[in-house]
Scaffold this motif. Structure first.
Motif, PDB file in Angstrom:
ATOM      1  N   PHE A 246       8.904   1.420 -46.791  1.00 52.68           N
ATOM      2  CA  PHE A 246       7.940   0.889 -45.817  1.00 52.68           C
ATOM      3  C   PHE A 246       8.452  -0.415 -45.207  1.00 52.68           C
ATOM      4  O   PHE A 246       8.543  -0.561 -43.983  1.00 52.68           O
ATOM      5  CB  PHE A 246       6.592   0.667 -46.516  1.00 52.68           C
ATOM      6  CG  PHE A 246       5.489   0.175 -45.623  1.00 52.68           C
ATOM      7  CD1 PHE A 246       4.877   1.019 -44.719  1.00 52.68           C
ATOM      8  CD2 PHE A 246       5.042  -1.143 -45.710  1.00 52.68           C
ATOM      9  CE1 PHE A 246       3.844   0.573 -43.900  1.00 52.68           C
ATOM     10  CE2 PHE A 246       4.020  -1.602 -44.897  1.00 52.68           C
ATOM     11  CZ  PHE A 246       3.410  -0.747 -43.996  1.00 52.68           C
ATOM     12  N   SER A 249      11.859  -0.120 -43.179  1.00 52.41           N
ATOM     13  CA  SER A 249      11.706   0.479 -41.848  1.00 52.41           C
ATOM     14  C   SER A 249      11.185  -0.544 -40.843  1.00 52.41           C
ATOM     15  O   SER A 249      11.604  -0.550 -39.675  1.00 52.41           O
ATOM     16  CB  SER A 249      10.761   1.689 -41.919  1.00 52.41           C
ATOM     17  OG  SER A 249       9.431   1.295 -42.233  1.00 52.41           O
ATOM     18  N   ILE A 250      10.302  -1.420 -41.281  1.00 52.03           N
ATOM     19  CA  ILE A 250       9.773  -2.471 -40.402  1.00 52.03           C
ATOM     20  C   ILE A 250      10.865  -3.491 -40.089  1.00 52.03           C
ATOM     21  O   ILE A 250      11.068  -3.872 -38.925  1.00 52.03           O
ATOM     22  CB  ILE A 250       8.564  -3.164 -41.061  1.00 52.03           C
ATOM     23  CG1 ILE A 250       7.408  -2.175 -41.229  1.00 52.03           C
ATOM     24  CG2 ILE A 250       8.117  -4.373 -40.244  1.00 52.03           C
ATOM     25  CD1 ILE A 250       6.254  -2.705 -42.057  1.00 52.03           C
ATOM     26  N   ARG A 253      13.522  -2.121 -37.686  1.00 46.43           N
ATOM     27  CA  ARG A 253      13.002  -2.016 -36.316  1.00 46.43           C
ATOM     28  C   ARG A 253      13.021  -3.375 -35.628  1.00 46.43           C
ATOM     29  O   ARG A 253      13.422  -3.494 -34.464  1.00 46.43           O
ATOM     30  CB  ARG A 253      11.588  -1.428 -36.355  1.00 46.43           C
ATOM     31  CG  ARG A 253      11.028  -1.055 -34.987  1.00 46.43           C
ATOM     32  CD  ARG A 253       9.856  -0.091 -35.089  1.00 46.43           C
ATOM     33  NE  ARG A 253       8.738  -0.623 -35.840  1.00 46.43           N
ATOM     34  CZ  ARG A 253       8.297  -0.099 -36.988  1.00 46.43           C
ATOM     35  NH1 ARG A 253       8.904   0.941 -37.529  1.00 46.43           N
ATOM     36  NH2 ARG A 253       7.256  -0.624 -37.609  1.00 46.43           N
ATOM     37  N   GLU A 267       8.898   4.810 -36.318  1.00 46.40           N
ATOM     38  CA  GLU A 267       7.502   4.667 -36.755  1.00 46.40           C
ATOM     39  C   GLU A 267       7.089   5.769 -37.727  1.00 46.40           C
ATOM     40  O   GLU A 267       6.236   5.552 -38.593  1.00 46.40           O
ATOM     41  CB  GLU A 267       6.567   4.660 -35.546  1.00 46.40           C
ATOM     42  CG  GLU A 267       6.636   3.402 -34.698  1.00 46.40           C
ATOM     43  CD  GLU A 267       7.724   3.465 -33.642  1.00 46.40           C
ATOM     44  OE1 GLU A 267       7.853   2.514 -32.853  1.00 46.40           O
ATOM     45  OE2 GLU A 267       8.454   4.482 -33.604  1.00 46.40           O
ATOM     46  N   THR A 270       7.877   4.626 -41.194  1.00 48.32           N
ATOM     47  CA  THR A 270       6.906   3.619 -41.623  1.00 48.32           C
ATOM     48  C   THR A 270       5.580   4.281 -42.014  1.00 48.32           C
ATOM     49  O   THR A 270       4.998   3.976 -43.057  1.00 48.32           O
ATOM     50  CB  THR A 270       6.653   2.600 -40.496  1.00 48.32           C
ATOM     51  OG1 THR A 270       7.899   2.082 -40.031  1.00 48.32           O
ATOM     52  CG2 THR A 270       5.779   1.455 -40.981  1.00 48.32           C
ATOM     53  N   MET A 310       0.893   3.750 -36.184  1.00 46.20           N
ATOM     54  CA  MET A 310       2.173   4.370 -36.508  1.00 46.20           C
ATOM     55  C   MET A 310       2.095   5.892 -36.397  1.00 46.20           C
ATOM     56  O   MET A 310       3.045   6.544 -35.953  1.00 46.20           O
ATOM     57  CB  MET A 310       2.610   3.987 -37.933  1.00 46.20           C
ATOM     58  CG  MET A 310       2.979   2.519 -38.131  1.00 46.20           C
ATOM     59  SD  MET A 310       4.443   1.978 -37.225  1.00 46.20           S
ATOM     60  CE  MET A 310       3.655   1.132 -35.821  1.00 46.20           C
TER      61      MET A 310
END
Length: 332
Positions: A246, A249-250, A253, A267, A270, A310
């Motif tokens: 989680f 991935s943020i 990005r 997304e 996420t 998301m």
């Protein structure tokens, strides 16, 4: 044979006395038309790894260089071992990496990968398939055996965004040494702050700067020793990874957007990891699953609204992911 060193092999060791000779020998057995050097980093092993490395250095003083830590750096929170301690020893156009519990099984591996990269400047790196083995070198199937043959051999940033996976394990990789260095100190610090393992960061940087070619040949062995392994996979075996996926991935990005102005559309990753963390907790409220759920909630104040957003962004990505899997993977 070329006089100048063209490639540096980086071997990473911690308590690998059972396997390190096999790793080093698999490098020494490489047949190449170019010169290469070997740099071995030992992170203060408590077994006989250091003595074994020194034995090889004594035998091959012009080929092998050793870096020996007095204190374990990983336990001190220093995870960027290559950029922190090994980068300054690199010579030549290319870098190959292997942890010392893994090994190479094709004596022409380096030559094949370097030949490809020499002739394809648009690629930042080259990887291949690998087998998985246990502590006895027996071939096994396991949850990490994801490196299947590819129909489409070019791996791009778009595929990473869709699947949050990479085309090969670290021992399969040869890449251009210039990508050990960043465009600025700010960029390097931002990359190091991404909350994921070093192999993911390196692969991300390669894909932000080019494409990766995936060879179908099986040219290395990835050792899975869950009980005693020191690798990232072994340390996380059987654990709830929802929070780690989680947050990574943020972070990825945000990094792509800030430094490359790329709208990295991951997304779906996420959303999937966030929802997985919630579901695991409600279905099985163990202490670990509870802690993972709390960390995910702490990361985003309005978590459920965030996940709805998301989910909306994920719809076209889910459709593309299905077609992407058909394009990239062969049934085995």
């Amino acid at each position: 044979m070329e006089n100048q060193i063209k490639l540096t092999v980086l071997l990473i060791c911690y308590n690998h006395e059972k396997y390190i000779e096999q790793a080093i020998n698999s490098v020494l057995n490489q047949k190449t038309s170019f010169r290469f050097k070997i740099v071995i980093h030992d992170d203060a092993s408590t077994d006989k790894s250091k003595e074994i490395i020194k034995k090889y250095i004594k035998k091959y003083p012009d080929l092998i260089t050793g870096i020996f830590q007095e204190e374990n750096q990983y336990s001190k929170g220093i995870h960027n071992i290559i950029s922190r301690f090994m980068r300054d020893y690199v010579e030549g156009d290319y870098v190959a990496v292997c942890e010392c519990d893994d090994y190479w099984i094709d004596n022409n591996k380096l030559q094949k990968q370097v030949d490809f990269l020499d002739n394809h400047s648009e690629y930042s790196g080259c990887m291949h398939n690998c087998i998985t083995v246990n502590s006895k070198n027996e071939k096994i199937d396991c949850v990490y055996d994801i490196y299947r043959p590819y129909i489409t051999h070019t791996y791009t940033l778009k595929r990473l965004a869709l699947n949050n996976s990479f085309p090969g394990q670290s021992a399969t990789k040869v890449y251009r040494s210039k990508y050990l260095f960043y465009n600025s100190k700010e960029e390097e610090e931002a990359m190091n702050s991404i909350r994921t393992n070093g192999d993911v960061k390196n692969n991300l940087y390669l894909l932000l700067n080019g494409k990766i070619y995936c060879m179908e040949e099986f040219m290395s062995a990835y050792r899975v020793v869950n009980q005693e392994g020191s690798s990232w996979s072994a340390q996380n075996y059987g654990k709830n990874m929802s929070y780690k996926y989680f947050i990574s991935s943020i972070d990825i990005r945000h990094f792509a957007k800030k430094f490359y102005r790329i709208n990295f559309k991951n997304e779906y990753v996420t959303f999937h990891s966030g929802v997985a963390g919630i579901i695991k907790y409600f279905l099985n409220p163990t202490i670990e699953n509870r802690d993972v759920f709390k960390m995910i909630k702490k990361e985003k104040k309005f978590l459920y609204l965030y996940l709805i957003g998301m989910a909306i962004c994920s719809v076209p990505q889910i459709l593309q992911k299905r077609s992407d899997e058909k394009m990239y993977r062969l049934e085995v």
